[in-house]
Design a protein around this motif. Sequence first.
Motif, PDB file in Angstrom:
ATOM      1  N   ASP A  90       0.812  -1.213   0.000  1.00 31.45           N
ATOM      2  CA  ASP A  90       0.000   0.000   0.000  1.00 31.45           C
ATOM      3  C   ASP A  90       0.847   1.265   0.000  1.00 31.45           C
ATOM      4  N   ARG A  91       1.757   1.383   0.944  1.00 29.16           N
ATOM      5  CA  ARG A  91       2.557   2.601   1.105  1.00 29.16           C
ATOM      6  C   ARG A  91       4.030   2.231   1.060  1.00 29.16           C
ATOM      7  N   ILE A  92       4.805   3.059   0.416  1.00 27.45           N
ATOM      8  CA  ILE A  92       6.222   2.782   0.232  1.00 27.45           C
ATOM      9  C   ILE A  92       6.957   2.687   1.567  1.00 27.45           C
ATOM     10  N   GLU A  93       6.446   3.382   2.586  1.00 30.24           N
ATOM     11  CA  GLU A  93       7.091   3.340   3.906  1.00 30.24           C
ATOM     12  C   GLU A  93       7.071   1.951   4.521  1.00 30.24           C
ATOM     13  N   SER A 327       1.220  -9.240   5.688  1.00 33.43           N
ATOM     14  CA  SER A 327       0.025  -8.966   4.890  1.00 33.43           C
ATOM     15  C   SER A 327       0.078  -9.721   3.575  1.00 33.43           C
ATOM     16  N   ALA A 328      -1.093 -10.222   3.164  1.00 39.15           N
ATOM     17  CA  ALA A 328      -1.283 -10.888   1.866  1.00 39.15           C
ATOM     18  C   ALA A 328      -0.506 -12.189   1.734  1.00 39.15           C
ATOM     19  N   ARG A 329      -0.163 -12.811   2.855  1.00 33.97           N
ATOM     20  CA  ARG A 329       0.347 -14.176   2.826  1.00 33.97           C
ATOM     21  C   ARG A 329      -0.768 -15.064   3.367  1.00 33.97           C
ATOM     22  N   LEU A 479      -6.091  -4.724  -4.738  1.00 34.73           N
ATOM     23  CA  LEU A 479      -7.382  -5.109  -4.161  1.00 34.73           C
ATOM     24  C   LEU A 479      -7.425  -5.044  -2.637  1.00 34.73           C
ATOM     25  N   ARG A 480      -6.279  -5.176  -1.989  1.00 32.69           N
ATOM     26  CA  ARG A 480      -6.309  -5.192  -0.518  1.00 32.69           C
ATOM     27  C   ARG A 480      -6.931  -3.941   0.093  1.00 32.69           C
ATOM     28  N   PRO A 481      -6.634  -2.732  -0.415  1.00 32.95           N
ATOM     29  CA  PRO A 481      -7.272  -1.548   0.187  1.00 32.95           C
ATOM     30  C   PRO A 481      -8.810  -1.573   0.112  1.00 32.95           C
TER      31      PRO A 481
END
Length: 483
Positions: A90-93, A327-329, A479-481
Amino acid sequence: MPAVCQSPPALDFLLRRINYERTTSVPYQSADFKLDRMRRLMHLLGDPQDAVKAIHIAGTKGKGSTAAMIAAVLQAAGYQTGLYTSPHLDRIEERIVIDGQPCPTGSFLKLAAQVQPFVEQLDREAEANGATGPTFFEVTTAMAFLHFAQENVAAAVLEVGLGGRLDSTNICRPEVCIITSISFDHTKQLGSTLAQIAAEKAGIIKPGIPVISGVANAEPKGVITSRATALGAPLFQRGIDYDFESLSLSPPPPLSPSKSTPGSALNYRERATTPTYQLRDLELFMLGSHQAANAADAIAAVRRLTDRGWQISEDAVRTGLATAQVSARIEQLQSSPTIILDVAHNLASIEALLAVLRENFTPRRRILIFASSKDKDYTGMLKLVLPAFDVIFLTQYINNPRAVETGELLTIAQQLRNALPLPLGEGRGEDLSFGANDSLHPTLHACVRPTEALRLARAIAQPNDLICIAGSFFLAAELRPLL
């Protein structure tokens, strides 16, 4: 790529860099890929990597989960711990984390501003020599080392971006190196055989530094063993020096396991120690027997850290493994219907995903949303998923040019499905009245946009169905957001 804020100059400078995460052709063997440029940049920054005690992780799959587990264990042991991973969702940070918290936006922009003049200096030098300046990944890696050094972290867990030998992270000074697995991925860059791929991954091995290897196949194992021997690096191999037993949990309810219960569990054992060292009934937050394998690699690495004087208790190991998550695993984002998001993007990770779905979920129907990148074996992945799902929505992510076009995925999926026994009629998106379907012959639908695929999947899903999103990190990121 998602923006961090409203395009301050330092961010614009970073996002303009050459970013091989957004290209289909990565000139890995060219002069663009060498560590001299990265070392020069770090020297201009004062060599912050030399102030960081690193745990360096390479591997075809499992390296992100293993990195998260090690970082969580070290944090539970009381060590301030940095974690550098890629890409971000989502965010580069999210790439630069300390004690579980992504780098604050303000700090991230300050880091970009700090490295910018030195990168521009290298750009000028490169232009004068007809070469290329630092890439996006090199710059973000430099920012990570700088941030970890400035915050005086006790440890930094570093995930290799691509390969290992020529990866920007490979300038680190590791306390231990880990190679989680070797399978086919990035073959155009790393080689067409497992031995060639292993040689690139084994490039992270350093003289005298312990190496953990979770590699199972004999061909790449031999390459890693030879490299470790040549460098005098103590080698600890899964199945030889340490091993694990994946434990069966209680049968799952019809929809999914509760987030308050462990996702998987294992026993861990080291054969090389006298008396035999073992940990029993270790609980993992993350699902799947493949995560038990990753946990075994993480524990073996932590054990080598204790050999080097680090103070890490059994309680810290148990706490870290039970809380580590990525996330997303195989991440459950919703129930009724169950929605699973996974970044599986090669044959090995798709196989692991399907095994977890079989073992942990018992839905009425399985619905898949699938997209892939042009440089992946999407034909091979489609062969695996076709018999495992009742309905498949084929799509393409839109925020990265590497996506395979939806029409190409549909054509290949239809050809593969028609080669199966007793083929059913084709589905092109016009018929959403899903009746009884032979599990070997899923209904296929083409959706140009992932958001449309998600909308249609949710529209037809019943409360006791399962929707799975897989095939690409970039699909998961889009899609996650929304979930």
